[in-house]
Design a protein around this motif. Sequence first.
Motif, PDB file in Angstrom:
ATOM      1  N   ALA A  13       0.826  -1.214   0.000  1.00 16.67           N
ATOM      2  CA  ALA A  13       0.000   0.000   0.000  1.00 16.67           C
ATOM      3  C   ALA A  13       0.858   1.261   0.000  1.00 16.67           C
ATOM      4  N   ALA A  14       2.094   1.157   0.508  1.00 15.09           N
ATOM      5  CA  ALA A  14       2.938   2.355   0.604  1.00 15.09           C
ATOM      6  C   ALA A  14       3.581   2.732  -0.731  1.00 15.09           C
ATOM      7  N   THR A  15       3.670   1.756  -1.657  1.00 17.84           N
ATOM      8  CA  THR A  15       4.371   2.048  -2.920  1.00 17.84           C
ATOM      9  C   THR A  15       3.533   1.743  -4.162  1.00 17.84           C
ATOM     10  N   ALA A  16       2.412   1.056  -4.003  1.00 19.30           N
ATOM     11  CA  ALA A  16       1.555   0.633  -5.125  1.00 19.30           C
ATOM     12  C   ALA A  16       2.171  -0.501  -5.934  1.00 19.30           C
ATOM     13  N   VAL A  17       3.242  -1.110  -5.431  1.00 17.35           N
ATOM     14  CA  VAL A  17       3.830  -2.239  -6.165  1.00 17.35           C
ATOM     15  C   VAL A  17       2.926  -3.467  -6.024  1.00 17.35           C
ATOM     16  N   VAL A  18       2.560  -4.049  -7.166  1.00 18.62           N
ATOM     17  CA  VAL A  18       1.710  -5.241  -7.229  1.00 18.62           C
ATOM     18  C   VAL A  18       2.589  -6.393  -7.698  1.00 18.62           C
ATOM     19  N   ASP A  19       2.492  -7.564  -7.015  1.00 23.07           N
ATOM     20  CA  ASP A  19       3.352  -8.691  -7.355  1.00 23.07           C
ATOM     21  C   ASP A  19       2.538  -9.989  -7.370  1.00 23.07           C
ATOM     22  N   PRO A  20       2.431 -10.696  -8.505  1.00 20.42           N
ATOM     23  CA  PRO A  20       3.033 -10.375  -9.799  1.00 20.42           C
ATOM     24  C   PRO A  20       2.376  -9.137 -10.428  1.00 20.42           C
ATOM     25  N   ALA A  21       3.152  -8.465 -11.256  1.00 20.31           N
ATOM     26  CA  ALA A  21       2.703  -7.201 -11.833  1.00 20.31           C
ATOM     27  C   ALA A  21       2.068  -7.406 -13.197  1.00 20.31           C
ATOM     28  N   GLY A  22       1.079  -6.595 -13.481  1.00 15.63           N
ATOM     29  CA  GLY A  22       0.477  -6.521 -14.810  1.00 15.63           C
ATOM     30  C   GLY A  22       0.829  -5.176 -15.423  1.00 15.63           C
ATOM     31  N   PRO A  23      -0.026  -4.687 -16.312  1.00 15.00           N
ATOM     32  CA  PRO A  23       0.246  -3.416 -16.986  1.00 15.00           C
ATOM     33  C   PRO A  23       0.305  -2.238 -16.011  1.00 15.00           C
ATOM     34  N   VAL A  24       1.158  -1.270 -16.325  1.00 12.70           N
ATOM     35  CA  VAL A  24       1.232  -0.010 -15.570  1.00 12.70           C
ATOM     36  C   VAL A  24       0.919   1.130 -16.536  1.00 12.70           C
ATOM     37  N   LEU A  25       0.012   1.983 -16.105  1.00 12.62           N
ATOM     38  CA  LEU A  25      -0.441   3.100 -16.944  1.00 12.62           C
ATOM     39  C   LEU A  25      -0.075   4.392 -16.227  1.00 12.62           C
ATOM     40  N   THR A  26       0.460   5.350 -16.987  1.00 13.01           N
ATOM     41  CA  THR A  26       0.812   6.640 -16.388  1.00 13.01           C
ATOM     42  C   THR A  26       0.071   7.740 -17.128  1.00 13.01           C
ATOM     43  N   PRO A  61      -6.642 -10.568 -16.487  1.00 11.61           N
ATOM     44  CA  PRO A  61      -6.995  -9.839 -17.701  1.00 11.61           C
ATOM     45  C   PRO A  61      -8.413  -9.263 -17.676  1.00 11.61           C
ATOM     46  N   GLU A  62      -8.629  -8.251 -18.503  1.00  9.11           N
ATOM     47  CA  GLU A  62      -9.967  -7.672 -18.658  1.00  9.11           C
ATOM     48  C   GLU A  62     -10.725  -8.514 -19.678  1.00  9.11           C
ATOM     49  N   THR A  63     -11.190  -9.681 -19.227  1.00  9.70           N
ATOM     50  CA  THR A  63     -11.978 -10.572 -20.081  1.00  9.70           C
ATOM     51  C   THR A  63     -13.196 -11.019 -19.281  1.00  9.70           C
ATOM     52  N   PRO A  64     -14.268 -11.448 -19.987  1.00  6.23           N
ATOM     53  CA  PRO A  64     -15.510 -11.810 -19.299  1.00  6.23           C
ATOM     54  C   PRO A  64     -15.282 -12.822 -18.170  1.00  6.23           C
ATOM     55  N   ARG A  65     -15.975 -12.639 -17.091  1.00  4.16           N
ATOM     56  CA  ARG A  65     -15.998 -13.486 -15.891  1.00  4.16           C
ATOM     57  C   ARG A  65     -14.810 -13.285 -14.958  1.00  4.16           C
ATOM     58  N   GLU A  66     -13.719 -12.685 -15.461  1.00  4.19           N
ATOM     59  CA  GLU A  66     -12.585 -12.416 -14.574  1.00  4.19           C
ATOM     60  C   GLU A  66     -12.867 -11.164 -13.742  1.00  4.19           C
ATOM     61  N   LEU A  67     -12.108 -10.998 -12.667  1.00  4.87           N
ATOM     62  CA  LEU A  67     -12.235  -9.825 -11.796  1.00  4.87           C
ATOM     63  C   LEU A  67     -10.878  -9.135 -11.694  1.00  4.87           C
ATOM     64  N   PRO A  68     -10.519  -8.315 -12.669  1.00  5.28           N
ATOM     65  CA  PRO A  68      -9.234  -7.614 -12.621  1.00  5.28           C
ATOM     66  C   PRO A  68      -9.180  -6.625 -11.450  1.00  5.28           C
ATOM     67  N   GLN A  69      -7.955  -6.321 -11.033  1.00  8.09           N
ATOM     68  CA  GLN A  69      -7.753  -5.332  -9.973  1.00  8.09           C
ATOM     69  C   GLN A  69      -6.658  -4.370 -10.399  1.00  8.09           C
ATOM     70  N   SER A  70      -6.727  -3.156  -9.851  1.00  3.58           N
ATOM     71  CA  SER A  70      -5.660  -2.194 -10.096  1.00  3.58           C
ATOM     72  C   SER A  70      -5.549  -1.252  -8.914  1.00  3.58           C
ATOM     73  N   ILE A  71      -4.345  -0.721  -8.743  1.00  4.29           N
ATOM     74  CA  ILE A  71      -4.104   0.285  -7.705  1.00  4.29           C
ATOM     75  C   ILE A  71      -3.803   1.607  -8.402  1.00  4.29           C
ATOM     76  N   THR A  72      -4.616   2.605  -8.108  1.00  5.10           N
ATOM     77  CA  THR A  72      -4.453   3.930  -8.702  1.00  5.10           C
ATOM     78  C   THR A  72      -3.865   4.871  -7.661  1.00  5.10           C
ATOM     79  N   THR A  73      -2.866   5.653  -8.067  1.00  4.30           N
ATOM     80  CA  THR A  73      -2.252   6.653  -7.198  1.00  4.30           C
ATOM     81  C   THR A  73      -2.408   8.015  -7.851  1.00  4.30           C
ATOM     82  N   ILE A  74      -3.131   8.917  -7.186  1.00  4.30           N
ATOM     83  CA  ILE A  74      -3.318  10.268  -7.718  1.00  4.30           C
ATOM     84  C   ILE A  74      -2.399  11.219  -6.946  1.00  4.30           C
ATOM     85  N   SER A  75      -1.559  11.963  -7.676  1.00  4.53           N
ATOM     86  CA  SER A  75      -0.662  12.927  -7.045  1.00  4.53           C
ATOM     87  C   SER A  75      -1.468  14.049  -6.421  1.00  4.53           C
ATOM     88  N   PRO A  76      -0.926  14.691  -5.363  1.00  9.66           N
ATOM     89  CA  PRO A  76      -1.569  15.911  -4.881  1.00  9.66           C
ATOM     90  C   PRO A  76      -1.336  17.015  -5.906  1.00  9.66           C
TER      91      PRO A  76
END
Length: 186
Positions: A13-26, A61-76
């Motif tokens: 939670a302190a760094t947003a690092v997900v393991d294993p990692a998927g795509p990262v969007l900036t 993956p973003e495919t039917p029946r799966e439940l993808p997750q992501s961690i979003t970090t918004i800068s101040p």
Amino acid sequence: TPPLRPFQITFDAATAVVDPAGPVLTRRMADLEGLFRDQRAWQELRGSEKVVYSVHSSPVPETPRELPQSITTISPGELSGELFMTKGHQHPDPQGEIYLGLTGTGGLLLFDGAEHAWLDMSPGTIGYIPPGWAHRSVNVSADEPYRFLAVYPGSAGHDYQWVLDHGMGARAVRLGDAFELVPYGG
Ligand code: M6P
Ligand code: ZN
């Protein structure tokens, strides 16, 4: 692609690092065209390298029946008083989603095309997004990133044009040490 086997995903939670990692969007200012109220100020900053938010996904993956997750970090930060935020989207296939606050303080702005709603978000808060409500996240802190975990149906999709066409019902604008919601057009 073969069906997924059960597996464990850890996140920091302190760094947003997900393991294993998927795509990262900036996402930077240039990726937020047409969304801030002050379009002149946006034009001036559209070349800025500053990251407004990032999204770290797990490999589900973003495919039917799966439940993808992501961690979003918004800068101040803010643009002419309007608080840093995600683009916001509607699900083309109306399905629900949940957000879990991890660090910092933020808000979840929802809009169903007629009515808007605002949920205060902090560590431990679950924000529920019902089917049919467009959703945008906002960092309301002036100095700390706001971070949350999202879990959503893999077939929900992301419609960004809907927000450009309909708005989000309100905007979150700095007011002294706090913020206020103002009408979307105002
Ligand atoms: C959350 C989820 C994602 C979304 C991300 C950024 O992590 O809702 O599906 O992509 O926020 O929001 P947006 O797509 O609106 O930029
Ligand atoms: Zn969504």
